[in-house]
Design a protein around this motif. Structure first.
Motif, PDB file in Angstrom:
ATOM      1  N   ALA A 112       0.829  -1.208   0.000  1.00  0.00           N
ATOM      2  CA  ALA A 112       0.000   0.000   0.000  1.00  0.00           C
ATOM      3  C   ALA A 112       0.863   1.257   0.000  1.00  0.00           C
ATOM      4  CB  ALA A 112      -0.932  -0.003   1.220  1.00  0.00           C
ATOM      5  N   GLU A 113       1.949   1.247   0.778  1.00  0.00           N
ATOM      6  CA  GLU A 113       2.834   2.407   0.817  1.00  0.00           C
ATOM      7  C   GLU A 113       3.524   2.622  -0.533  1.00  0.00           C
ATOM      8  OE1 GLU A 113       4.676   5.784   2.117  1.00  0.00           O
ATOM      9  OE2 GLU A 113       3.008   4.680   3.020  1.00  0.00           O
ATOM     10  N   LEU A 114       3.882   1.531  -1.193  1.00  0.00           N
ATOM     11  CA  LEU A 114       4.491   1.661  -2.517  1.00  0.00           C
ATOM     12  C   LEU A 114       3.488   2.199  -3.530  1.00  0.00           C
ATOM     13  CD1 LEU A 114       6.579  -1.649  -2.629  1.00  0.00           C
ATOM     14  CD2 LEU A 114       7.395   0.666  -2.130  1.00  0.00           C
ATOM     15  N   ILE A 115       2.240   1.791  -3.417  1.00  0.00           N
ATOM     16  CA  ILE A 115       1.194   2.324  -4.298  1.00  0.00           C
ATOM     17  C   ILE A 115       1.060   3.829  -4.088  1.00  0.00           C
ATOM     18  CG2 ILE A 115      -1.296   2.340  -4.761  1.00  0.00           C
ATOM     19  CD1 ILE A 115      -1.285  -0.678  -4.032  1.00  0.00           C
ATOM     20  N   ARG A 116       1.042   4.261  -2.832  1.00  0.00           N
ATOM     21  CA  ARG A 116       0.936   5.695  -2.534  1.00  0.00           C
ATOM     22  C   ARG A 116       2.086   6.478  -3.155  1.00  0.00           C
ATOM     23  NH1 ARG A 116       0.444   3.564   2.789  1.00  0.00           N
ATOM     24  NH2 ARG A 116      -1.759   3.206   3.317  1.00  0.00           N
ATOM     25  N   ARG A 117       3.246   5.840  -3.266  1.00  0.00           N
ATOM     26  CA  ARG A 117       4.425   6.530  -3.793  1.00  0.00           C
ATOM     27  C   ARG A 117       4.534   6.437  -5.318  1.00  0.00           C
ATOM     28  NH1 ARG A 117       9.174   6.225   0.770  1.00  0.00           N
ATOM     29  NH2 ARG A 117       7.762   6.300   2.577  1.00  0.00           N
ATOM     30  N   GLY A 118       3.522   5.844  -5.952  1.00  0.00           N
ATOM     31  CA  GLY A 118       3.486   5.845  -7.401  1.00  0.00           C
ATOM     32  C   GLY A 118       4.104   4.650  -8.075  1.00  0.00           C
ATOM     33  N   TYR A 119       4.411   3.603  -7.327  1.00  0.00           N
ATOM     34  CA  TYR A 119       4.940   2.391  -7.957  1.00  0.00           C
ATOM     35  C   TYR A 119       3.819   1.681  -8.715  1.00  0.00           C
ATOM     36  CZ  TYR A 119       9.349   2.717  -5.389  1.00  0.00           C
ATOM     37  OH  TYR A 119      10.576   3.124  -4.910  1.00  0.00           O
ATOM     38  N   SER A 120       4.128   1.259  -9.920  1.00  0.00           N
ATOM     39  CA  SER A 120       3.145   0.549 -10.733  1.00  0.00           C
ATOM     40  C   SER A 120       3.024  -0.899 -10.281  1.00  0.00           C
ATOM     41  CB  SER A 120       3.561   0.576 -12.205  1.00  0.00           C
ATOM     42  OG  SER A 120       4.725  -0.224 -12.410  1.00  0.00           O
ATOM     43  N   ASP A 121       2.009  -1.587 -10.786  1.00  0.00           N
ATOM     44  CA  ASP A 121       1.847  -3.008 -10.470  1.00  0.00           C
ATOM     45  C   ASP A 121       3.076  -3.804 -10.893  1.00  0.00           C
ATOM     46  OD1 ASP A 121      -0.642  -2.110  -9.752  1.00  0.00           O
ATOM     47  OD2 ASP A 121      -1.767  -3.407 -11.118  1.00  0.00           O
ATOM     48  N   GLU A 122       3.632  -3.461 -12.060  1.00  0.00           N
ATOM     49  CA  GLU A 122       4.818  -4.161 -12.556  1.00  0.00           C
ATOM     50  C   GLU A 122       6.023  -3.874 -11.674  1.00  0.00           C
ATOM     51  OE1 GLU A 122       7.564  -6.425 -14.642  1.00  0.00           O
ATOM     52  OE2 GLU A 122       5.369  -6.508 -14.581  1.00  0.00           O
ATOM     53  N   ASP A 123       6.178  -2.625 -11.223  1.00  0.00           N
ATOM     54  CA  ASP A 123       7.263  -2.287 -10.298  1.00  0.00           C
ATOM     55  C   ASP A 123       7.178  -3.144  -9.043  1.00  0.00           C
ATOM     56  OD1 ASP A 123       8.077  -0.183 -11.962  1.00  0.00           O
ATOM     57  OD2 ASP A 123       6.894   1.300 -10.861  1.00  0.00           O
ATOM     58  N   ILE A 124       5.975  -3.235  -8.497  1.00  0.00           N
ATOM     59  CA  ILE A 124       5.770  -3.977  -7.257  1.00  0.00           C
ATOM     60  C   ILE A 124       6.034  -5.464  -7.471  1.00  0.00           C
ATOM     61  CG2 ILE A 124       4.034  -4.623  -5.526  1.00  0.00           C
ATOM     62  CD1 ILE A 124       2.823  -1.782  -5.974  1.00  0.00           C
ATOM     63  N   ALA A 125       5.652  -5.978  -8.636  1.00  0.00           N
ATOM     64  CA  ALA A 125       5.935  -7.386  -8.950  1.00  0.00           C
ATOM     65  C   ALA A 125       7.441  -7.637  -8.991  1.00  0.00           C
ATOM     66  CB  ALA A 125       5.305  -7.769 -10.285  1.00  0.00           C
ATOM     67  N   ARG A 126       8.204  -6.686  -9.524  1.00  0.00           N
ATOM     68  CA  ARG A 126       9.659  -6.842  -9.561  1.00  0.00           C
ATOM     69  C   ARG A 126      10.230  -6.875  -8.149  1.00  0.00           C
ATOM     70  NH1 ARG A 126      11.779  -2.876 -14.494  1.00  0.00           N
ATOM     71  NH2 ARG A 126      10.252  -3.543 -16.047  1.00  0.00           N
ATOM     72  N   ILE A 127       9.745  -5.979  -7.304  1.00  0.00           N
ATOM     73  CA  ILE A 127      10.230  -5.920  -5.929  1.00  0.00           C
ATOM     74  C   ILE A 127       9.851  -7.191  -5.170  1.00  0.00           C
ATOM     75  CG2 ILE A 127       9.962  -4.702  -3.722  1.00  0.00           C
ATOM     76  CD1 ILE A 127       9.469  -2.139  -5.456  1.00  0.00           C
ATOM     77  N   CYS A 128       8.627  -7.671  -5.394  1.00  0.00           N
ATOM     78  CA  CYS A 128       8.118  -8.808  -4.634  1.00  0.00           C
ATOM     79  C   CYS A 128       8.748 -10.139  -5.040  1.00  0.00           C
ATOM     80  CB  CYS A 128       6.604  -8.896  -4.769  1.00  0.00           C
ATOM     81  SG  CYS A 128       5.715  -7.639  -3.814  1.00  0.00           S
ATOM     82  N   HIS A 129       9.090 -10.293  -6.339  1.00  0.00           N
ATOM     83  CA  HIS A 129       9.702 -11.570  -6.704  1.00  0.00           C
ATOM     84  C   HIS A 129      10.513 -11.567  -8.001  1.00  0.00           C
ATOM     85  CE1 HIS A 129       6.153 -12.029  -9.365  1.00  0.00           C
ATOM     86  NE2 HIS A 129       6.876 -12.917 -10.023  1.00  0.00           N
ATOM     87  N   LYS A 130      10.139 -10.743  -8.970  1.00  0.00           N
ATOM     88  CA  LYS A 130      10.744 -10.890 -10.293  1.00  0.00           C
ATOM     89  C   LYS A 130      12.246 -10.635 -10.304  1.00  0.00           C
ATOM     90  CE  LYS A 130       6.775 -10.223 -13.354  1.00  0.00           C
ATOM     91  NZ  LYS A 130       6.222  -9.442 -14.485  1.00  0.00           N
ATOM     92  N   ASN A 131      12.692  -9.669  -9.512  1.00  0.00           N
ATOM     93  CA  ASN A 131      14.128  -9.373  -9.506  1.00  0.00           C
ATOM     94  C   ASN A 131      14.939 -10.539  -8.942  1.00  0.00           C
ATOM     95  OD1 ASN A 131      13.616  -6.826 -10.559  1.00  0.00           O
ATOM     96  ND2 ASN A 131      13.643  -5.815  -8.565  1.00  0.00           N
TER      97      ASN A 131
END
Length: 418
Positions: free
Chosen positions: A380-399
């Motif tokens: 939720a905090e990343l969403i507030r800061r403008g991270y896209s769904d794809e950005d969040i997916a990279r942070i959560c596992h893709k990287n």
């Protein structure tokens, strides 16, 4: 020239990863949290470091059975169990096979590693509908589709390798997919960021061989806990990207070598590796470090005046009263996002992930991330800061999956191991 081009690519990535925060301004807090909850369930979330095995060992548990299984299903103790992990959307927590530095001198490191690996395995045999051992990202994805929590394993401290290089392959076969080269003291492989002896001035000669063997075998090199000199030695030896499974940014904690400096993070990005942010407040915020250090010194003097040790029964009420009067300063979920922001702004979205250190950092977890059920708060905090769904997916596992896959593919192409 190649290095210059890579640095330019990193700079471009660092400025092009986020969506416009204004796009979320029209969302209510309820809508932000609902989206975060949905993303947590829709995306694979991997955590680079969960100390559940040693936490269980400390409670006298050597094997998970139906009789004690509530500890890993729904007991609500510690920071991790199945129900809270499912609630938070955690799908692939790397189980830490933690080896205390004292075993480097007393012996028994390999035996403990084997027993902890067996303990993790018992979770999957007792609850095969809920947990599964994995050795690759594709297996995690398969379990995700089946609704199971994957349990990859990383070994924290390379001491169990001993002086026998073939033990690298032994632990690969046992399911280990990363090895933190050392822990709180210099060992036979590497100097530690917590030690002051600089035994090898970085990696030992044997440690260089271990890094090459890990590349060949398909085990990720974990540079958390090692000294700066050792990190640069790893960069000289490795042929594939590495991870920092549970480290944060030294930018926010000056002088704390256990975290990674901007220079190290930039070199990690050149290597195409990933830093996985540690959630411990002491890793996140200098104020938390200061409050801990000051309180520890005050409490030590107080107990000495009363001729008590920390473990004495008579000390317990004194410690409780002291902690009430001298509260620890916790970081918060926003501070974790600050560390993610810092990495993204420094080198780009492709080089950051999550490495909570749940069940490993004690009562230092930040407000809003007290256990594995609360990953949606960070999203939720990343969403507030403008991270896209794809950005969040990279942070959560893709990287991390990119690094993990690259390491396995390199081993397969160079030795046929995988």
């Amino acid at each position: 020239m190649k290095k210059i081009v890579l640095l330019l690519m990193i700079a471009v990535a660092a400025t092009a990863c986020k969506t416009d925060p204004k796009e979320t301004e029209s969302m209510s807090e309820e809508e932000v949290q609902q989206k975060a909850d949905s993303l947590a369930q829709a995306l694979i979330i991997t955590d680079g470091h969960v100390d559940l095995p040693y936490w269980l060992k400390g409670r006298g548990i050597d094997k998970i059975t139906p009789e004690n299984g509530s500890l890993v299903i729904d007991a609500g103790e510690g920071d991790f169990d199945y129900e809270r992990a499912k609630q938070g959307g955690l799908d692939a927590p790397f189980m830490s096979i933690y080896i205390p530095a004292r075993l480097q001198e007393t012996g028994g490191a390999k035996a403990l590693a084997d027993s902890l690996i067996d303990l993790v395995g018992s979770m999957t045999t007792t609850y095969p509908d809920k947990f599964a051992l994995v050795g690759s990202p594709s297996e995690v994805q398969e379990n995700f589709r089946a609704g199971k929590i994957s349990l990859p394993m990383g070994m924290e401290n390379g001491a169990p390798i001993g002086t026998e290089l073939e033990n690298v392959n032994y632990f690969f076969e046992r399911g280990i997919r990363y090895i933190t080269l050392t822990h709180s003291k210099d060992n036979q492989i590497s100097d530690s960021s917590y030690d002051t002896t600089a035994t090898h001035q970085g990696l030992s000669d044997f440690g260089r061989l271990v890094v090459r063997e890990m590349n060949k075998t398909g085990i990720m090199v974990d540079v958390s806990h090692i000294s700066d000199n050792a990190f640069y030695d790893v960069m000289e030896e490795t042929k594939v990207p590495v991870i920092a499974s549970h480290s944060s940014c030294r930018h926010f904690t000056p002088g704390f070598e256990r975290n990674m400096s901007d220079s190290l993070i930039k070199r990690l990005a050149e290597n195409k590796g990933v830093i996985q942010i540690n959630f411990g407040s002491n890793f996140l915020d200098e104020a938390s470090q200061k409050s801990r250090d000051e309180n520890q010194e005050k409490l030590k003097k107080l107990l000495e005046e009363k001729e008590l040790s920390y473990d004495d029964e008579a000390a317990k009420p004194i410690i409780k009263e002291f902690n009430t009067k001298n509260p620890y300063i916790y970081a918060d979920v926003e501070k974790v996002a600050d560390h993610i922001d810092h990495v993204v702004n420094l080198v780009g979205i492709d080089y950051v992930g999550l490495g909570s250190d749940y069940d490993g950092v004690g009562d230092t977890l930040p407000e809003g991330l007290k256990d594995v059920s609360q990953f949606p708060n960070l999203i939720a905090e990343l969403i507030r800061r403008g991270y896209s769904d794809e950005d969040i997916a990279r942070i959560c596992h893709k990287n991390v999956f990119r690094v993990w896959t690259t390491v396995l593919d390199y081993a397969k192409s160079n030795s046929g191991q995988y």
